[in-house]
Design an enzyme around this catalytic site. Structure first.
Site, mmCIF file in Angstrom:
data_model
loop_
_atom_site.group_PDB
_atom_site.id
_atom_site.type_symbol
_atom_site.label_atom_id
_atom_site.label_comp_id
_atom_site.label_asym_id
_atom_site.label_seq_id
_atom_site.Cartn_x
_atom_site.Cartn_y
_atom_site.Cartn_z
ATOM 1 N N ASP A 106 0.860 -1.213 -0.069
ATOM 2 C CA ASP A 106 0.050 -0.040 0.002
ATOM 3 C C ASP A 106 0.918 1.162 0.084
ATOM 4 O OD1 ASP A 106 -2.415 1.330 0.243
ATOM 5 O OD2 ASP A 106 -2.006 1.862 2.293
ATOM 6 N N GLU A 190 -2.104 -1.442 -5.431
ATOM 7 C CA GLU A 190 -3.502 -0.699 -5.828
ATOM 8 C C GLU A 190 -3.234 -0.318 -7.196
ATOM 9 O OE1 GLU A 190 -4.633 2.071 -2.141
ATOM 10 O OE2 GLU A 190 -2.886 2.560 -3.431
ATOM 11 N N CYS A 254 -11.661 -3.059 8.063
ATOM 12 C CA CYS A 254 -11.023 -3.670 9.140
ATOM 13 C C CYS A 254 -10.545 -4.876 8.670
ATOM 14 C CB CYS A 254 -11.926 -3.658 10.520
ATOM 15 S SG CYS A 254 -11.096 -4.941 11.817
ATOM 16 N N CYS A 257 -12.049 -7.938 11.179
ATOM 17 C CA CYS A 257 -13.531 -8.290 11.081
ATOM 18 C C CYS A 257 -14.244 -7.797 9.970
ATOM 19 C CB CYS A 257 -14.285 -7.629 12.375
ATOM 20 S SG CYS A 257 -14.621 -5.868 12.069
ATOM 21 N N CYS A 272 -10.373 0.007 14.716
ATOM 22 C CA CYS A 272 -11.975 -0.502 14.151
ATOM 23 C C CYS A 272 -12.913 0.001 15.105
ATOM 24 C CB CYS A 272 -11.639 -1.878 14.129
ATOM 25 S SG CYS A 272 -13.778 -2.560 13.284
ATOM 26 N N CYS A 275 -14.887 -3.616 16.237
ATOM 27 C CA CYS A 275 -14.192 -4.474 16.936
ATOM 28 C C CYS A 275 -13.192 -4.137 17.798
ATOM 29 C CB CYS A 275 -13.760 -5.895 16.115
ATOM 30 S SG CYS A 275 -12.284 -5.560 15.268
ATOM 31 N N ASP A 282 -1.673 2.187 7.094
ATOM 32 C CA ASP A 282 -1.247 1.721 5.947
ATOM 33 C C ASP A 282 -1.098 0.113 5.723
ATOM 34 O OD1 ASP A 282 -1.172 4.235 5.137
ATOM 35 O OD2 ASP A 282 0.800 4.522 6.105
HETATM 36 ZN ZN LIG Z 1 -12.947 -4.874 13.129
#
Ligand SMILES: [Zn+2]
Length: 322
Positions: A106, A190, A254, A257, A272, A275, A282
């Protein structure tokens, strides 16, 4: 004429813009084809000579091995006035390690690249003293009268400094791409063109965080150009092993999750909101890129993970994630 024909073909093919007139000081150079053996010779350990039509023997610094059976070379002069001769050869791609490892790469805010392994890399820039010198020179340039000798000298000094920065950046890109190609079987990156397309097409599903990061930093243009070069060199060195991933939401998702929330990203930190998972923002994005690339790489091989290094170029359509 050959170069011009290629440029026009590219233009009508829709992949490139219309060829522009050449300009002194910009991309100075020429290409010589139909080179015969004996047109290049080594004089000593560090010195070689090349026979240039209408010019004769021209000495150059033997900085690296000249590939056998050279058919063409290019002589160029960069903005800092340095002359180069480059002998064309298609290098062997770097062989895949065969470990089945997939990495996501990234572009970062504070760092230039972040890997899904947690490693980060920064493209070298000018040092503090060099930057101070550059701004001093720029002020001097502003004060120098138009067309004056002093102006020419100051401008030359600025160009040399900028050329040094470019050299460092390119060197870093070469080293980084070689390392990636050597260490990983599949490299997910990307696809910036997709980002641009989605952004301009409609209101945009593109991550707002990305827009911030694209505006961030003084060297945005340079970094963007550098990224294109990095992606290009990767594809040269690891053909068929680079998977381009649509950048939408990779920075807001995330990795633990899969919850997508703009608020999860706070500058360099990803936390996140669903979670509580925390990571370098990054690196979290790089992991998402890796996961998407892993899925796509499997598809591209028809689900056969044991096929070893992929020989053919992956189909573009298969690899585009929207
Ligand atoms: Zn999460």
């Amino acid at each position: 004429m050959k170069d011009f024909a290629q440029a026009m073909a590219n233009f009508f093919g829709g992949t490139h813009r219309r060829p522009a007139w050449r300009k002194r000081g910009q991309g100075d150079g020429f290409r010589i084809v139909a080179v015969k053996t004996g047109d290049v010779r080594r004089m000593s350990r560090n010195v070689g000579e090349v026979r240039i039509p209408k010019v004769g023997w021209v000495r150059f610094r033997w900085s690296r091995a000249v590939p056998g059976g050279v058919k063409s070379y290019r002589v160029t002069r960069d903005r800092a006035g340095r002359w180069f001769v480059a002998f064309a050869a298609v290098p062997e791609p770097i062989p895949a390690p065969g470990t089945g490892q997939i990495v996501g790469v990234d572009r970062g805010v504070a760092v230039t690249v972040a890997l899904s392994t947690g490693e980060t890399g920064r493209v070298p820039a000018l040092g503090d003293r060099e930057r101070a010198r550059l701004s001093r020179l720029l002020r001097k340039l502003a004060r120098a009268g138009r067309g004056s000798v002093r102006r020419g000298k100051v401008r030359a000094a600025i160009t040399r400094l900028r050329a040094r920065e470019t050299d460092r950046r390119r060197d870093w890109i070469e080293k980084t791409t070689s390392e990636l190609a050597r260490r990983f079987d599949v490299i997910g990156i990307e696809d910036l063109n997709i980002g641009g397309m989605t952004r301009s097409a409609k209101g945009t599903p593109k991550a707002p965080a990305r827009n911030v990061r694209q505006k961030a930093g003084l060297n945005r243009g340079i970094l963007t150009a550098g990224w294109g070069r990095l992606a290009g060199r990767l594809e040269d060195k690891a053909p068929g092993r680079v998977v381009k991933v649509g950048p939408a939401f990779t920075s807001q998702t995330c990795n633990a999750c899969r919850h997508v929330a703009r608020r999860s990203r706070d500058q360099a930190l990803f936390r996140c909101v669903a979670c509580g998972h925390q990571d370098n923002a990054d690196v979290n994005a790089a992991k998402n890129i890796r996961d998407i690339a892993a899925g796509l790489a499997v598809n591209a091989r028809g689900g056969d993970r044991d096929a070893g290094p992929v020989k053919r170029e992956p189909q573009r359509d298969l690899l585009l994630m929207r």
